[in-house]
Design a protein around this motif. Sequence first.
Motif, PDB file in Angstrom:
ATOM      1  N   TYR A   1       1.916   2.083  -6.712  1.00  0.00           N
ATOM      2  CA  TYR A   1       2.366   1.100  -5.730  1.00  0.00           C
ATOM      3  C   TYR A   1       3.698   0.453  -6.103  1.00  0.00           C
ATOM      4  CZ  TYR A   1      -2.411   1.714  -4.165  1.00  0.00           C
ATOM      5  OH  TYR A   1      -3.584   2.259  -3.729  1.00  0.00           O
ATOM      6  N   ASN A   2       4.492   1.152  -6.889  1.00  0.00           N
ATOM      7  CA  ASN A   2       5.874   0.776  -7.164  1.00  0.00           C
ATOM      8  C   ASN A   2       6.768   1.938  -6.765  1.00  0.00           C
ATOM      9  OD1 ASN A   2       5.618  -1.876  -8.514  1.00  0.00           O
ATOM     10  ND2 ASN A   2       4.551  -0.720 -10.124  1.00  0.00           N
ATOM     11  N   ARG A   3       8.083   1.726  -6.852  1.00  0.00           N
ATOM     12  CA  ARG A   3       9.040   2.810  -6.616  1.00  0.00           C
ATOM     13  C   ARG A   3       9.730   3.138  -7.936  1.00  0.00           C
ATOM     14  NH1 ARG A   3      11.926  -0.164  -1.915  1.00  0.00           N
ATOM     15  NH2 ARG A   3      10.527  -1.799  -2.658  1.00  0.00           N
TER      16      ARG A   3
ATOM     17  N   LEU B   1       8.224   9.789 -18.190  1.00  0.00           N
ATOM     18  CA  LEU B   1       7.779   8.397 -18.090  1.00  0.00           C
ATOM     19  C   LEU B   1       7.489   7.998 -16.648  1.00  0.00           C
ATOM     20  CD1 LEU B   1      10.028   6.596 -20.729  1.00  0.00           C
ATOM     21  CD2 LEU B   1       7.753   7.602 -20.991  1.00  0.00           C
ATOM     22  N   ILE B   2       8.263   8.513 -15.704  1.00  0.00           N
ATOM     23  CA  ILE B   2       7.977   8.242 -14.292  1.00  0.00           C
ATOM     24  C   ILE B   2       6.612   8.815 -13.916  1.00  0.00           C
ATOM     25  CG2 ILE B   2       8.643   8.881 -11.929  1.00  0.00           C
ATOM     26  CD1 ILE B   2      11.556   8.498 -12.767  1.00  0.00           C
ATOM     27  N   HIS B   3       6.325   9.992 -14.410  1.00  0.00           N
ATOM     28  CA  HIS B   3       5.016  10.616 -14.167  1.00  0.00           C
ATOM     29  C   HIS B   3       3.884   9.702 -14.629  1.00  0.00           C
ATOM     30  CE1 HIS B   3       1.771  13.610 -14.385  1.00  0.00           C
ATOM     31  NE2 HIS B   3       1.628  13.306 -15.654  1.00  0.00           N
TER      32      HIS B   3
ATOM     33  N   ASN C   1       4.841  -3.325  -6.051  1.00  0.00           N
ATOM     34  CA  ASN C   1       5.945  -3.427  -5.104  1.00  0.00           C
ATOM     35  C   ASN C   1       7.255  -3.809  -5.800  1.00  0.00           C
ATOM     36  OD1 ASN C   1       7.129  -3.336  -2.517  1.00  0.00           O
ATOM     37  ND2 ASN C   1       6.993  -5.562  -2.355  1.00  0.00           N
ATOM     38  N   ARG C   2       7.530  -3.146  -6.908  1.00  0.00           N
ATOM     39  CA  ARG C   2       8.781  -3.359  -7.625  1.00  0.00           C
ATOM     40  C   ARG C   2       9.552  -2.048  -7.693  1.00  0.00           C
ATOM     41  NH1 ARG C   2       7.610  -7.670  -6.507  1.00  0.00           N
ATOM     42  NH2 ARG C   2       7.451  -9.555  -7.782  1.00  0.00           N
ATOM     43  N   LEU C   3      10.838  -2.166  -7.967  1.00  0.00           N
ATOM     44  CA  LEU C   3      11.720  -1.004  -8.045  1.00  0.00           C
ATOM     45  C   LEU C   3      12.082  -0.744  -9.503  1.00  0.00           C
ATOM     46  CD1 LEU C   3      13.483   1.144  -6.636  1.00  0.00           C
ATOM     47  CD2 LEU C   3      15.259  -0.612  -6.391  1.00  0.00           C
TER      48      LEU C   3
ATOM     49  N   ASN D   1       0.805  -1.210   0.000  1.00  0.00           N
ATOM     50  CA  ASN D   1       0.000   0.000   0.000  1.00  0.00           C
ATOM     51  C   ASN D   1       0.845   1.268   0.000  1.00  0.00           C
ATOM     52  OD1 ASN D   1      -2.522  -1.368   0.107  1.00  0.00           O
ATOM     53  ND2 ASN D   1      -2.143  -1.811   2.262  1.00  0.00           N
ATOM     54  N   SER D   2       2.061   1.171  -0.475  1.00  0.00           N
ATOM     55  CA  SER D   2       2.909   2.352  -0.521  1.00  0.00           C
ATOM     56  C   SER D   2       3.784   2.315  -1.764  1.00  0.00           C
ATOM     57  CB  SER D   2       3.790   2.441   0.735  1.00  0.00           C
ATOM     58  OG  SER D   2       4.672   1.339   0.795  1.00  0.00           O
ATOM     59  N   GLY D   3       4.272   3.474  -2.141  1.00  0.00           N
ATOM     60  CA  GLY D   3       5.141   3.590  -3.303  1.00  0.00           C
ATOM     61  C   GLY D   3       6.007   4.823  -3.171  1.00  0.00           C
ATOM     62  N   LEU D   4       6.663   5.194  -4.260  1.00  0.00           N
ATOM     63  CA  LEU D   4       7.586   6.330  -4.227  1.00  0.00           C
ATOM     64  C   LEU D   4       7.946   6.707  -5.658  1.00  0.00           C
ATOM     65  CD1 LEU D   4       9.702   8.152  -2.624  1.00  0.00           C
ATOM     66  CD2 LEU D   4      11.307   6.271  -2.990  1.00  0.00           C
ATOM     67  N   ALA D   5       8.107   7.996  -5.889  1.00  0.00           N
ATOM     68  CA  ALA D   5       8.640   8.466  -7.167  1.00  0.00           C
ATOM     69  C   ALA D   5       9.650   9.573  -6.891  1.00  0.00           C
ATOM     70  CB  ALA D   5       7.526   8.977  -8.067  1.00  0.00           C
ATOM     71  N   PHE D   6      10.703   9.595  -7.690  1.00  0.00           N
ATOM     72  CA  PHE D   6      11.735  10.622  -7.535  1.00  0.00           C
ATOM     73  C   PHE D   6      12.285  10.976  -8.906  1.00  0.00           C
ATOM     74  CE2 PHE D   6      16.425  11.431  -6.956  1.00  0.00           C
ATOM     75  CZ  PHE D   6      16.284  12.737  -6.507  1.00  0.00           C
TER      76      PHE D   6
END
Length: 236
Positions: free
Chosen positions: A209-211, A199-201, A185-187, A16-21
């Motif tokens: 729900y990925n990073r 593309l990250i956007h 849940n993948r990087l 239930n979590s993710g991240l973008a940078f």
Amino acid sequence: MTALISRPYPDSMNNNSGLAFIRLGDGEMKLLFGLSIKTLDQWSMPRGESKLGKDLRKVLHYPKYQYNTFSPFYYGIYDAKDICPFHELLSKIYQHPKYLTYANLFVNSNYPSTKLLHQALIRDYRKKIILIINNEISSLKLTELNAWTCEILLYPNNGPLLWENDKFREQAIGRIVETAKRYRNRLFLFSIGPLSKVLIHHAWLENPYNRYIDVGSALDQMTRNRTTRPYQSNAE
């Protein structure tokens, strides 16, 4: 940021979590402001507004990022005085300041630590990493990378120029969206220049729900087997 990218095992299993940078470097800044670009990556862009520059502005203007604390979207920025006043850059970013960080997290004096992070990720996330890199890669290196990645997406080295072609743009976005949809849940590690940001956007919009991490040239020695930036040769 490193702690967010490489979480301890119990946290990494939380679906239930993710991240973008994403990082805004010289190339992205010049695209945003319509300045001419000549890069070390065998492509250049004349002065004037480009489709990629427009898409980058849309990424920075996306207000929904502010409200997704379960999957925060971070921007790496820097004070590019020779390109634009810093306050003008900040005015283009519709994101809470707590999600702004440094663009050079992985490079320059931080690069030795980044290399250690690479080793840890390969060890701890074997077959859970998707690489998005330029197609300037040998078949031997591709085989080596396939040993520890889950999937590898190759994009043209001159992608920023091809982005002016609507068909290429649609296919490039469609490919990352389809890939993001298939995983959870993948990087995702990106190293395709300004295209990474857009593309990250789109990947984050499809599946938060990925990073999704814009590593940039800090991946080059690993994926290209050669030094592409001065800071890489100076790393201890």
